[in-house]
Scaffold this active site. Structure first.
Site, PDB file in Angstrom:
ATOM      1  N   ILE A  16       0.839  -1.205   0.000  1.00 54.31           N
ATOM      2  CA  ILE A  16       0.000   0.000   0.000  1.00 54.31           C
ATOM      3  C   ILE A  16       0.875   1.257   0.000  1.00 54.31           C
ATOM      4  O   ILE A  16       0.615   2.211  -0.746  1.00 54.31           O
ATOM      5  CB  ILE A  16      -0.983  -0.029   1.193  1.00 54.31           C
ATOM      6  CG1 ILE A  16      -1.924  -1.236   1.035  1.00 54.31           C
ATOM      7  CG2 ILE A  16      -1.778   1.276   1.277  1.00 54.31           C
ATOM      8  CD1 ILE A  16      -2.787  -1.536   2.237  1.00 54.31           C
ATOM      9  N   ASP A  35      11.760   1.283   5.891  1.00 48.67           N
ATOM     10  CA  ASP A  35      11.247  -0.089   5.905  1.00 48.67           C
ATOM     11  C   ASP A  35      12.382  -1.023   6.287  1.00 48.67           C
ATOM     12  O   ASP A  35      13.537  -0.798   5.895  1.00 48.67           O
ATOM     13  CB  ASP A  35      10.716  -0.447   4.492  1.00 48.67           C
ATOM     14  CG  ASP A  35       9.746  -1.615   4.501  1.00 48.67           C
ATOM     15  OD1 ASP A  35      10.144  -2.700   4.945  1.00 48.67           O
ATOM     16  OD2 ASP A  35       8.597  -1.427   4.056  1.00 48.67           O
ATOM     17  N   ASN A  39       9.050  -7.704   4.740  1.00 46.66           N
ATOM     18  CA  ASN A  39       8.019  -8.252   3.845  1.00 46.66           C
ATOM     19  C   ASN A  39       7.987  -7.487   2.520  1.00 46.66           C
ATOM     20  O   ASN A  39       6.935  -7.292   1.928  1.00 46.66           O
ATOM     21  CB  ASN A  39       6.648  -8.205   4.536  1.00 46.66           C
ATOM     22  CG  ASN A  39       5.641  -9.094   3.829  1.00 46.66           C
ATOM     23  OD1 ASN A  39       5.977 -10.186   3.369  1.00 46.66           O
ATOM     24  ND2 ASN A  39       4.405  -8.630   3.711  1.00 46.66           N
ATOM     25  N   PHE A  84       2.525   2.697   8.077  1.00 45.77           N
ATOM     26  CA  PHE A  84       2.075   1.448   7.466  1.00 45.77           C
ATOM     27  C   PHE A  84       2.773   0.234   8.085  1.00 45.77           C
ATOM     28  O   PHE A  84       2.293  -0.887   7.932  1.00 45.77           O
ATOM     29  CB  PHE A  84       2.428   1.421   5.965  1.00 45.77           C
ATOM     30  CG  PHE A  84       1.817   2.512   5.137  1.00 45.77           C
ATOM     31  CD1 PHE A  84       0.539   2.369   4.606  1.00 45.77           C
ATOM     32  CD2 PHE A  84       2.529   3.669   4.848  1.00 45.77           C
ATOM     33  CE1 PHE A  84      -0.019   3.352   3.814  1.00 45.77           C
ATOM     34  CE2 PHE A  84       1.978   4.665   4.055  1.00 45.77           C
ATOM     35  CZ  PHE A  84       0.705   4.507   3.541  1.00 45.77           C
ATOM     36  N   LEU A  87       3.050  -6.192  10.699  1.00 43.93           N
ATOM     37  CA  LEU A  87       2.769  -7.520  10.153  1.00 43.93           C
ATOM     38  C   LEU A  87       1.262  -7.629   9.971  1.00 43.93           C
ATOM     39  O   LEU A  87       0.495  -7.086  10.775  1.00 43.93           O
ATOM     40  CB  LEU A  87       3.285  -8.594  11.111  1.00 43.93           C
ATOM     41  CG  LEU A  87       4.783  -8.509  11.423  1.00 43.93           C
ATOM     42  CD1 LEU A  87       5.169  -9.527  12.490  1.00 43.93           C
ATOM     43  CD2 LEU A  87       5.613  -8.710  10.160  1.00 43.93           C
ATOM     44  N   SER A 128      -7.815  -0.898  10.069  1.00 37.86           N
ATOM     45  CA  SER A 128      -8.428  -1.952   9.257  1.00 37.86           C
ATOM     46  C   SER A 128      -9.879  -2.172   9.646  1.00 37.86           C
ATOM     47  O   SER A 128     -10.262  -1.986  10.814  1.00 37.86           O
ATOM     48  CB  SER A 128      -7.639  -3.239   9.490  1.00 37.86           C
ATOM     49  OG  SER A 128      -8.330  -4.354   8.979  1.00 37.86           O
ATOM     50  N   TYR A 154      -3.730 -10.159  15.173  1.00 39.40           N
ATOM     51  CA  TYR A 154      -3.544  -9.057  14.215  1.00 39.40           C
ATOM     52  C   TYR A 154      -4.637  -7.999  14.417  1.00 39.40           C
ATOM     53  O   TYR A 154      -4.359  -6.808  14.531  1.00 39.40           O
ATOM     54  CB  TYR A 154      -3.578  -9.579  12.771  1.00 39.40           C
ATOM     55  CG  TYR A 154      -3.710  -8.458  11.769  1.00 39.40           C
ATOM     56  CD1 TYR A 154      -2.634  -7.626  11.487  1.00 39.40           C
ATOM     57  CD2 TYR A 154      -4.936  -8.185  11.135  1.00 39.40           C
ATOM     58  CE1 TYR A 154      -2.764  -6.568  10.607  1.00 39.40           C
ATOM     59  CE2 TYR A 154      -5.070  -7.137  10.246  1.00 39.40           C
ATOM     60  CZ  TYR A 154      -3.978  -6.328   9.979  1.00 39.40           C
ATOM     61  OH  TYR A 154      -4.111  -5.267   9.125  1.00 39.40           O
ATOM     62  N   LYS A 158      -4.566  -3.789  15.803  1.00 42.38           N
ATOM     63  CA  LYS A 158      -5.148  -2.581  15.184  1.00 42.38           C
ATOM     64  C   LYS A 158      -6.075  -1.883  16.176  1.00 42.38           C
ATOM     65  O   LYS A 158      -6.065  -0.647  16.313  1.00 42.38           O
ATOM     66  CB  LYS A 158      -5.915  -2.950  13.912  1.00 42.38           C
ATOM     67  CG  LYS A 158      -5.045  -3.464  12.786  1.00 42.38           C
ATOM     68  CD  LYS A 158      -4.085  -2.398  12.278  1.00 42.38           C
ATOM     69  CE  LYS A 158      -3.159  -2.913  11.200  1.00 42.38           C
ATOM     70  NZ  LYS A 158      -2.073  -1.993  10.855  1.00 42.38           N
ATOM     71  N   ASN A 184     -10.981  -3.982   1.811  1.00 46.06           N
ATOM     72  CA  ASN A 184     -10.103  -4.988   1.184  1.00 46.06           C
ATOM     73  C   ASN A 184      -9.322  -4.366   0.020  1.00 46.06           C
ATOM     74  O   ASN A 184      -9.847  -4.302  -1.104  1.00 46.06           O
ATOM     75  CB  ASN A 184     -10.931  -6.179   0.693  1.00 46.06           C
ATOM     76  CG  ASN A 184     -11.453  -7.020   1.843  1.00 46.06           C
ATOM     77  OD1 ASN A 184     -12.204  -6.536   2.677  1.00 46.06           O
ATOM     78  ND2 ASN A 184     -11.052  -8.281   1.895  1.00 46.06           N
ATOM     79  N   LEU A 205      -7.628 -13.277  -1.251  1.00 47.65           N
ATOM     80  CA  LEU A 205      -8.255 -13.802  -2.463  1.00 47.65           C
ATOM     81  C   LEU A 205      -7.625 -13.272  -3.756  1.00 47.65           C
ATOM     82  O   LEU A 205      -7.276 -14.046  -4.653  1.00 47.65           O
ATOM     83  CB  LEU A 205      -9.753 -13.476  -2.433  1.00 47.65           C
ATOM     84  CG  LEU A 205     -10.550 -13.928  -3.655  1.00 47.65           C
ATOM     85  CD1 LEU A 205     -10.518 -15.447  -3.809  1.00 47.65           C
ATOM     86  CD2 LEU A 205     -11.997 -13.435  -3.544  1.00 47.65           C
ATOM     87  N   GLY A 297     -13.257 -18.326  11.144  1.00 46.23           N
ATOM     88  CA  GLY A 297     -13.180 -16.894  11.478  1.00 46.23           C
ATOM     89  C   GLY A 297     -13.772 -15.986  10.420  1.00 46.23           C
ATOM     90  O   GLY A 297     -13.945 -14.785  10.653  1.00 46.23           O
TER      91      GLY A 297
END
Ligand code: NAD
Ligand code: WQD
Length: 345
Positions: A16, A35, A39, A84, A87, A128, A154, A158, A184, A205, A297
């Protein structure tokens, strides 16, 4: 309109943040990317530099290293930060809770300390939709209940970071903090030069579908077709990453003393099968899929009301799921193994 702001992007080489860096440059701002590359990779930064046509400051640093951050603030004198770094894999957070709490919470505390020392008090945080847990009603507004039904560490990070930031602004009202709750994020920059590059098997997805489209994986597992939705598959609010990036630019322009909270989504739900069919249209080939058991979940439907973001920030998502599939396909077909293709070249 604000222009020429120096803005630190923690997690600046990630999916992002790289798209946000492009949109910030387009508006005349100066992003400084920080950074630890846990990742992501340096190639992503080079690709951003190609798109924007100029070099950008990049510092390889773990944001939990407060001394290192102090040095970044002293050298680059930023006026704002977009946070940002962290994990984000839900399943991994269940298996490795301490690593998730350590990285996500301690990076935020370290950042707040460095910002306070440097006198920088403008902050945008990547929150999120996960903070809403199990929703009482849809669409989700910023007034919807949070915290009930969060099922993984996770999501708790947030939720906790939002609270830490509210407490920070409560104690010192000169802080200007924006909590952006992403739904998303999907798609890629229209150039096809940057995009989502998950390590290992994608959890989400869209990158999974994209890898099936290139032949890297043989079929998509559709997690459940017996939900209470129109076609029985899960419904989500997929937002093009460039729209999401523009939401950050708008949030930056509208920072005010105190804390503001905004959903960044489209307000429209798309089912798993609808997304697969949109991708088929984008790539011009069938995407093989098989119905598999529900993923633990998962909820049937999640989508937001983006009304507050439109009213406060003058921001709306303009791109469709088909646009996102087309851009994702351009990125994935040009870079079938993500940034690794460029590193091998
Ligand atoms: P990403 O993994 O691509 O980006 C995160 C970046 O942070 C990576 O480049 C990683 O190397 C870096 N990082 C991790 N720990 C670090 C540390 N201690 N110090 C410095 N850098 C560190 O993920 P993304 O999808 O771009 O997500 C960015 C942010 O948005 C995350 O906070 C994530 O939780 C949040 N978010 C993402 C989604 C999504 O679906 N992608 C949805 C909602 C919120
Ligand atoms: C979307 C839909 C799945 C993969 C997650 C996090 C959330 C946020 C965004 C960070 C669901 C179905 C998926 C697959 C499938 N991230 N699916 N086959 O779960 O809505 O949200 O990412 O904050 O916190 O939870 O996104 O892309 O994993 O799933 O059928 O191989 O696709 O069941 O209905 P999700 P997703």
């Amino acid at each position: 309109m604000l222009t020429g702001m120096r803005i630190v992007l923690t997690g600046g080489a990630g999916y992002i943040a790289t798209h946000v860096a492009v949109e910030l440059c387009a508006m005349g701002h100066d992003p400084i990317l920080v950074d630890d590359l846990s990742n992501s990779c340096r190639t992503a930064v080079s690709r951003v530099e190609t798109i924007v046509g100029r070099p950008l400051p990049f510092i390889e640093l773990d944001v939990r290293d407060t001394e290192g951050l102090n040095a970044v603030f002293a050298r680059h004198t930023p006026e704002a930060v977009i946070h940002f770094a962290g994990l984000k894999a839900v399943g991994e957070s269940v298996a490795q809770p301490v690593r998730y709490y350590d990285t996500n919470i301690n990076s935020t505390l370290s950042l707040l300390s460095a910002m306070a020392s440097a006198g920088v008090r403008k902050l945008i945080f990547s929150s999120s939709a996960t903070v809403y847990g199990d929703p009482e009603a849809l669409p989700l507004t910023e007034e919807s209940r949070v915290g009930v039904g969060i099922t993984n560490p996770y999501g708790w990070t947030k939720f906790m970071i939002e609270q830490i930031l509210r407490d920070t602004a409560q104690a010192d009202p000169t802080w200007e903090i924006s909590l952006l709750r992403y739904f998303n994020p999907v798609g890629a920059h229209e150039s096809g030069l940057i995009g989502e590059d998950p390590t290992g098997i994608p959890n989400n997805l869209m990158p999974f579908v994209a890898q099936v489209a290139t032949g890297r994986r043989d079929h998509v597992n559709v997690f459940g077709d017996d939900y209470d939705t129109a076609d029985g598959t899960g419904v989500r609010d997929y937002i093009h990453v460039t729209d999401l990036a523009c939401g950050h630019v708008a949030a930056l322009e509208h920072l005010r003393p105190g804390v503001s909270t905004h959903n960044l989504g489209t307000g429209h739900g798309t089912s798993v099968l609808e997304l697969i069919h949109a991708f088929e249209q984008a790539c011009g080939a069938p995407i093989p899929y098989q119905v598999a058991p529900r993923r633990p979940g998962d909820l049937a439907s999640l989508y937001c009301s983006p009304t507050r973001a439109r009213a406060d920030l003058g921001w709306v998502a303009t791109k469709t799921v088909l646009d996102a599939c087309r851009d994702s396909w351009r990125w994935q077909s040009g870079n079938p193994h993500g940034y690794a293709d460029a590193q091998l070249a």
